[in-house]
Every structure is written in C-alpha cells, then in structure tokens.
Design a protein around this motif. Sequence first.
Motif, PDB file in Angstrom:
ATOM      1  N   GLU A   9      -3.744   7.278   3.809  1.00 25.84           N
ATOM      2  CA  GLU A   9      -3.468   6.055   4.549  1.00 25.84           C
ATOM      3  C   GLU A   9      -2.066   5.570   4.230  1.00 25.84           C
ATOM      4  O   GLU A   9      -1.473   5.946   3.204  1.00 25.84           O
ATOM      5  N   PRO A  10      -1.520   4.690   5.076  1.00 29.14           N
ATOM      6  CA  PRO A  10      -0.266   4.026   4.693  1.00 29.14           C
ATOM      7  C   PRO A  10      -0.489   3.162   3.453  1.00 29.14           C
ATOM      8  O   PRO A  10      -1.615   2.763   3.148  1.00 29.14           O
ATOM      9  N   CYS A  11       0.573   2.884   2.755  1.00 32.77           N
ATOM     10  CA  CYS A  11       0.510   1.995   1.597  1.00 32.77           C
ATOM     11  C   CYS A  11      -0.098   0.662   2.021  1.00 32.77           C
ATOM     12  O   CYS A  11       0.243   0.107   3.065  1.00 32.77           O
ATOM     13  N   ARG A  12      -0.992   0.126   1.204  1.00 32.71           N
ATOM     14  CA  ARG A  12      -1.708  -1.100   1.543  1.00 32.71           C
ATOM     15  C   ARG A  12      -0.832  -2.340   1.464  1.00 32.71           C
ATOM     16  O   ARG A  12      -1.272  -3.428   1.846  1.00 32.71           O
ATOM     17  N   ARG A  57       4.189   5.849   4.082  1.00 31.89           N
ATOM     18  CA  ARG A  57       3.221   6.934   3.964  1.00 31.89           C
ATOM     19  C   ARG A  57       3.042   7.283   2.489  1.00 31.89           C
ATOM     20  O   ARG A  57       4.011   7.444   1.751  1.00 31.89           O
ATOM     21  N   THR A  58       1.796   7.416   2.066  1.00 34.75           N
ATOM     22  CA  THR A  58       1.510   7.760   0.671  1.00 34.75           C
ATOM     23  C   THR A  58       1.345   9.262   0.511  1.00 34.75           C
ATOM     24  O   THR A  58       1.196  10.002   1.490  1.00 34.75           O
ATOM     25  N   ALA A  59       1.340   9.716  -0.750  1.00 36.63           N
ATOM     26  CA  ALA A  59       1.172  11.137  -1.058  1.00 36.63           C
ATOM     27  C   ALA A  59       0.087  11.294  -2.121  1.00 36.63           C
ATOM     28  O   ALA A  59      -0.009  10.473  -3.046  1.00 36.63           O
ATOM     29  N   PRO A  60      -0.750  12.330  -2.018  1.00 37.07           N
ATOM     30  CA  PRO A  60      -1.814  12.520  -3.013  1.00 37.07           C
ATOM     31  C   PRO A  60      -1.232  12.849  -4.382  1.00 37.07           C
ATOM     32  O   PRO A  60      -0.234  13.560  -4.499  1.00 37.07           O
ATOM     33  N   PHE A  94      -3.752   8.173  -4.156  1.00 34.47           N
ATOM     34  CA  PHE A  94      -2.470   8.383  -3.488  1.00 34.47           C
ATOM     35  C   PHE A  94      -1.441   7.407  -4.041  1.00 34.47           C
ATOM     36  O   PHE A  94      -1.793   6.301  -4.474  1.00 34.47           O
ATOM     37  N   ARG A  95      -0.175   7.823  -3.997  1.00 33.94           N
ATOM     38  CA  ARG A  95       0.905   6.961  -4.482  1.00 33.94           C
ATOM     39  C   ARG A  95       1.938   6.759  -3.380  1.00 33.94           C
ATOM     40  O   ARG A  95       2.284   7.696  -2.647  1.00 33.94           O
ATOM     41  N   CYS A  96       2.431   5.512  -3.295  1.00 37.01           N
ATOM     42  CA  CYS A  96       3.474   5.188  -2.329  1.00 37.01           C
ATOM     43  C   CYS A  96       4.837   5.501  -2.943  1.00 37.01           C
ATOM     44  O   CYS A  96       5.183   4.952  -4.001  1.00 37.01           O
ATOM     45  N   PRO A  97       5.648   6.353  -2.308  1.00 37.83           N
ATOM     46  CA  PRO A  97       6.974   6.654  -2.867  1.00 37.83           C
ATOM     47  C   PRO A  97       7.946   5.492  -2.726  1.00 37.83           C
ATOM     48  O   PRO A  97       8.984   5.466  -3.391  1.00 37.83           O
ATOM     49  N   GLY A  98       7.609   4.515  -1.866  1.00 36.72           N
ATOM     50  CA  GLY A  98       8.500   3.380  -1.666  1.00 36.72           C
ATOM     51  C   GLY A  98       8.376   2.335  -2.749  1.00 36.72           C
ATOM     52  O   GLY A  98       9.325   2.063  -3.492  1.00 36.72           O
ATOM     53  N   CYS A  99       7.179   1.742  -2.876  1.00 37.50           N
ATOM     54  CA  CYS A  99       6.999   0.648  -3.838  1.00 37.50           C
ATOM     55  C   CYS A  99       6.244   1.066  -5.093  1.00 37.50           C
ATOM     56  O   CYS A  99       6.165   0.298  -6.055  1.00 37.50           O
ATOM     57  N   GLY A 100       5.669   2.276  -5.101  1.00 36.66           N
ATOM     58  CA  GLY A 100       4.986   2.759  -6.287  1.00 36.66           C
ATOM     59  C   GLY A 100       3.506   2.423  -6.363  1.00 36.66           C
ATOM     60  O   GLY A 100       2.836   2.828  -7.320  1.00 36.66           O
TER      61      GLY A 100
END
Length: 319
Positions: A23-26, A31-34, A49-55
């Motif tokens: 899913e997108p970051c909440r 976009r998140t990555a596993p 999953f982790r968001c590369p933008g905000c962590g």
Amino acid sequence: MLEKSESRPSSLQPPSANQDQPEPCRVCEERTAPIFQARILDKHDVAYFRCPGCGLIQTEPPYWLAEAYDQAIANQDVGLVRRNLELAAKLRNILLAHFDPGGRYLDYAGGYGLMVRLMRDEGFDFHRHDPFCTNIFAQNFDLPDLPYLPAIPCLPDLASHRFEAITAFELLEHLQEPTATVRRLLEHTDSLLFSTRLQPDPWPRSVDDWWYFWPQTGQHVTFYTLPTLRVLAEKTGTTLYSDGTALHLLTRRTFSTDPLARPRGVLASLERLLERWRRSLNKRMFPVKPPPSLLPEDGRRAACPRPDRPEASGTDRPK
C-alpha cells in the motif's frame, strides 16, 4: 487495545495478495517497499513495508484486527499502570506551564480511565472517550456525561465540544488511517498531545530488532519516525513538538518555548541536583536495597504462555 482502532474491527477476512502489493505510506502516501515478514498472533504470516520517503513502517492491511482486539486491553500490556503514572507526571508539568489549568481536557481512547482519574486527582478537568473499553477508574467522567450539544459530522460522539487539549496516549501505532483520525480530533481542539515510540536508529531490519512491533498482540500496525510526524503536522496544518523518543504535540498554538523540551542550563543542573538529593535521602531512609522491578520479566511471561497451558501447545507455540 480495541479502543486504539478507528472503529470496531470487522470479522476476519482471509489474507489476499497484500504481501505482493504494498500500500502507499499511511502518512506521506509514497510507495512502500517490503522489508520483512513476521508471525502475528502466533498464527498469521504478515508482511511489513517501509516508506523510503518518511521512513514509516507499516504492516500489510491488517485483516486480523477482529482477533487482535478480542479483548480491549491486551494481557501482554503489563506496563499499563507504570506508563500512565509516568505520563501523568509529565503531562501535569506541561499543562501547568503551557496550557490553561482550568480548561477542559479529553483523553481520547482512554482505556480503563486511569489517566483521567490521575489527572482529575491533580485538579485538571479531564474526561474520557472510549466506547470499546470498560471505564473502571473514571466513571461519571465519560464524554456522554458532559452537557449535550448538537452533533457535528466529524466525530458524532464528541458533538460540538471543544477542549483546551486532547490527549491520545499509545494510539497512533494502532491506526490504519492515522491522518484521518488526527484531523478529526483537531476539529475539537488546537492541541493534540500523544505518545507513540519513534523507530530506533538504525531502523529495524527484523521484527526481533525492536520490542515495539509487539507481534504477539497483533495490535501495533503503524510505526513512526520524526520525519513521518513532520509530514503529519504539515498535512494537518499544525506545528510539531517532540521529545524525540515517545511524547509528541501537534498544535496550532504558538509557544515561546518548546513545551516538551527538557530543562537546560541552570534548571537542568538543579534538576540533576534534586535527583541526587532524592536518591541520597532514599538510601538514608531505606538502607536496604529495594528489589529490581519485575515488569520486564512479567512482560516476557505474558508474551510466552507456559508450556503446560493448552494455548502453548502445537505448532503455534512461540519459539
């Protein structure tokens, strides 16, 4: 805890292809990555999953919530009393220094009502909102006990009440839609004081790297960083203050000093001096060294059922 979700969870839904479709970051919606998988409630294999933008770290869509919230307060939450006592002491000082002590306050997702009782004991007009948990300590101080005002769309249970501040302790990590919930609460106040643990640095690469994932209960599904909370502040039109660890404030108000900052300079020296004096006095009054707290051991015991109990048998037994 059941009160920590936006609504009562629906019945269990079978897992789908969520593990392959992040899913997108909440919060920031990138976009998140596993990053890893973990076993939730000792039976569900769940992707994180982790968001590369905000962590931010989040689970896949939590289809297991109805089972996780079978009871309002998880048996494993043995630190509930100590946490409330420590937060109440901090909260008292913050409210006295930066808010109107005579104002009306709301503890949202207030659980058993312990925080409300502690703060009312200190003279603050606190009320509780939590439709999913039994009010044990603050009966007659639930939100419906306030004078009725016509309901408004954002949170019907809150009617048109306004509060000097709303507190929401150990809430955000339970939310699948944190931005929407925070926005709704901020329609009833200018200041939201809340607690949630920030991820350690470096960020955890496994569920075993951080105790706060708490997969045994299945209730923690969203995990924040300071950049995540800054995005949340931007989206809600507020200013973020944080102690950098677990206590945070989103507010539209302007403060001359940081409400969550620890004392510095002379005040910090005085605080250390008073703490040393307190310890010295305790040693003189109680020369026998007190035993260490059993809270860590109790937490481990609650997380791992005894082998002789039926629920600990079979393939679901914790390793």
